[in-house]
Design a protein around this motif. Sequence first.
Motif, short mmCIF file in Angstrom:
data_model
loop_
_atom_site.label_atom_id
_atom_site.label_comp_id
_atom_site.label_asym_id
_atom_site.label_seq_id
_atom_site.Cartn_x
_atom_site.Cartn_y
_atom_site.Cartn_z
N PHE A 184 0.84 -1.04 -0.34
CA PHE A 184 0.19 0.14 -0.05
C PHE A 184 1.06 1.04 0.11
N ASN A 185 0.63 1.98 -0.99
CA ASN A 185 0.97 3.58 -0.71
C ASN A 185 0.58 4.09 -0.30
N PHE A 186 1.20 5.01 1.05
CA PHE A 186 1.57 5.53 2.37
C PHE A 186 1.87 6.94 1.80
N GLY A 187 3.47 6.98 0.91
CA GLY A 187 3.91 7.95 0.17
C GLY A 187 4.28 9.47 1.64
N HIS A 193 2.91 12.32 9.33
CA HIS A 193 3.00 13.42 8.50
C HIS A 193 1.13 13.65 8.02
N ASN A 194 0.53 12.47 8.50
CA ASN A 194 -1.45 11.92 7.79
C ASN A 194 -1.35 10.93 8.84
N SER A 195 -1.68 10.74 9.83
CA SER A 195 -1.48 9.51 11.07
C SER A 195 -3.46 9.20 10.63
N LYS A 196 -4.11 10.53 10.35
CA LYS A 196 -5.80 9.25 10.05
C LYS A 196 -4.82 8.44 8.21
N LEU A 197 -4.66 9.09 7.55
CA LEU A 197 -4.67 7.82 6.51
C LEU A 197 -3.89 6.91 6.45
N TYR A 198 -2.86 7.02 7.08
CA TYR A 198 -2.05 5.84 8.20
C TYR A 198 -2.59 4.87 8.37
N LYS A 199 -4.00 5.54 9.56
CA LYS A 199 -4.37 4.64 10.42
C LYS A 199 -5.99 3.74 9.06
N MET A 200 -6.46 4.33 8.13
CA MET A 200 -7.47 4.75 7.28
C MET A 200 -6.49 2.95 7.14
N ILE A 201 -4.89 3.07 6.75
CA ILE A 201 -4.36 1.55 5.67
C ILE A 201 -3.74 0.83 6.42
N ILE A 202 -3.76 0.76 8.06
CA ILE A 202 -3.35 0.11 8.63
C ILE A 202 -4.47 -1.07 9.20
N ASP A 203 -6.13 0.21 8.65
CA ASP A 203 -7.59 -1.07 8.75
C ASP A 203 -6.91 -2.34 7.45
N GLN A 204 -7.22 -1.56 6.53
CA GLN A 204 -7.13 -2.14 4.97
C GLN A 204 -6.25 -3.33 5.05
N LEU A 205 -5.14 -2.92 5.34
CA LEU A 205 -4.12 -3.80 5.42
C LEU A 205 -4.61 -5.20 6.20
N ALA A 206 -4.86 -4.76 7.65
CA ALA A 206 -5.45 -6.03 9.08
C ALA A 206 -6.92 -6.85 8.27
N PRO A 344 -16.36 20.48 7.60
CA PRO A 344 -15.89 20.57 6.97
C PRO A 344 -15.25 18.48 6.44
N GLU A 345 -15.12 18.33 4.95
CA GLU A 345 -15.02 17.11 5.02
C GLU A 345 -13.10 16.69 5.46
N ASP A 346 -13.25 15.90 5.57
CA ASP A 346 -11.30 15.42 5.90
C ASP A 346 -10.34 15.44 5.31
N HIS A 347 -9.84 16.92 5.11
CA HIS A 347 -9.31 17.05 3.71
C HIS A 347 -7.92 16.19 4.03
N LEU A 348 -7.17 15.69 5.32
CA LEU A 348 -5.94 14.68 5.64
C LEU A 348 -6.56 13.21 4.03
N THR A 349 -7.51 12.79 3.76
CA THR A 349 -7.84 11.55 3.00
C THR A 349 -8.65 12.02 2.04
N LYS A 350 -8.27 13.15 1.37
CA LYS A 350 -9.30 13.18 0.20
C LYS A 350 -8.06 13.48 -1.63
N LEU A 351 -9.41 12.50 -2.25
CA LEU A 351 -8.31 12.16 -3.36
C LEU A 351 -8.25 13.74 -4.15
N VAL A 352 -7.47 13.85 -4.86
CA VAL A 352 -7.49 15.32 -5.43
C VAL A 352 -6.45 15.24 -6.31
N ALA A 353 -7.44 15.42 -7.48
CA ALA A 353 -6.78 15.52 -9.62
C ALA A 353 -5.71 16.52 -9.24
N LEU A 354 -4.72 16.15 -10.01
CA LEU A 354 -3.47 16.58 -10.45
C LEU A 354 -3.28 16.96 -12.03
N THR A 355 -2.28 18.43 -12.49
CA THR A 355 -2.02 18.50 -13.82
C THR A 355 -0.50 18.09 -13.65
#
Length: 424
Positions: A184-187, A193-206, A344-355
């Motif tokens: 899984f990519n944490f980046g 740097h992003n503990s909320k995202l880290y926690k989400m990936i841990i749960d998915q990995l588990a 407010p939406e949780d900005h730490l786990t929002k997927l943002v399109a990039l150019t």
Amino acid sequence: MTEDKKSLLQEYKLEPDNELRFEVEAKAEKVYLTLKNGLAEIFGTEIVKGKTYEFTAGAKVAVYTWQGCTIEVKGKTDVIYTAKETPMVLYSNCHAALEIMRSESEKENKRGPITMIMGPTDVGKSTLCKILLNYAIRMGRRPIYVDIDVGQSTISIPGTLGALVVERPSSIDEGFSQEAPLVFNFGHKSPEHNSKLYKMIIDQLAVIVKERLEVNKKTRHSGVIINTCGWVKGEGYKQLLHTGKSFEVDVILVLDQERLYNELVRDMPNYVKIVFLQKSGGVVERSQHARSEIRDQRIREYFYGTTKKQLYPHSFDVKWSEIKLFKIGAPPLPDSCLPHGMKPEDHLTKLVALTPNPGILHHILAVSFAEKEDDNVILSHVAGFVCVSSIDTERQTLTLLSPQPKPLPNNILVLSEIQFMDSH
């Protein structure tokens, strides 16, 4: 215990329960090691008598013997000495206790022990994982190895979390076979740097690891060994507790820090066995610069391989229009910009399109397994990684360094904060 700088050819006679420790000079060519007689192992992997093993610059090696042996070392080492006091008997006792739990799980047809190894940075957590995995495999087991240390990942490149079914002992100079790991990519280099995202990936990995345990009977009884990062205070400690609960751990081995041990005894459920272990005297603290160099080396090996097993990566151009580039995390919106009563939406786990833009030069991009962007890209595991080696804004193309030729396995790419300057 003698400690000095040696060169050329030296022979060492080790008594039972002794360990020969050495580091290869950073500028050295190679160091060669041969077992002349007796029995010995390196981090739980048996050394074949008469076979010569080579170690490259920066390698840290510990040769342990239960019965006594003679070792021949050829080449320049930065430091080499024989340690008469080692924690190997304690580590072996931990393996024996886990093996009893595995045998019980076979009799009762339930899952084997899930073990987590914790401690601050540079206390030998990865080494202990390797020893316990190798001992398990030598007993005919097939454990799952989970590495959630995003700073110094041993399963994939830095900035990732991963899991791997281990089927054979690690090779002494190459480590564990990296066939079909789940990554899984944490980046980022640290969970903070992003503990909320880290926690989400841990749960998915588990969830996925527990599913894998159900599929294969041998693996189910063998259990799981989890390597963690060295962030053990404040939010880092909360992350460790969360990981323990998410994976439903049975055993926690704590290296070198009694405070952490006592906090875990207080905060973890009573059925979790918590064991305090001393670190090996051979463990050395690494500077920030040294840790950064190891990260670069890991990425370089991902693309180019090692001196023993060279890889030949590909370089090719892709049009901006051919890929969908995303990053995880957006700037937070101030409350004043939101409609009344809306959270407010949780900005730490929002997927943002990039150019694509010059700011992504030398960055690693994760190639997602998500089939379309509506899928949960954030929690999809990855097919692999590419590195942006150049950008042409006029032609609107990216030049990518890739382990395999064009085309990419998928066109959904996720930006990592990890960078790599390709010096080849």
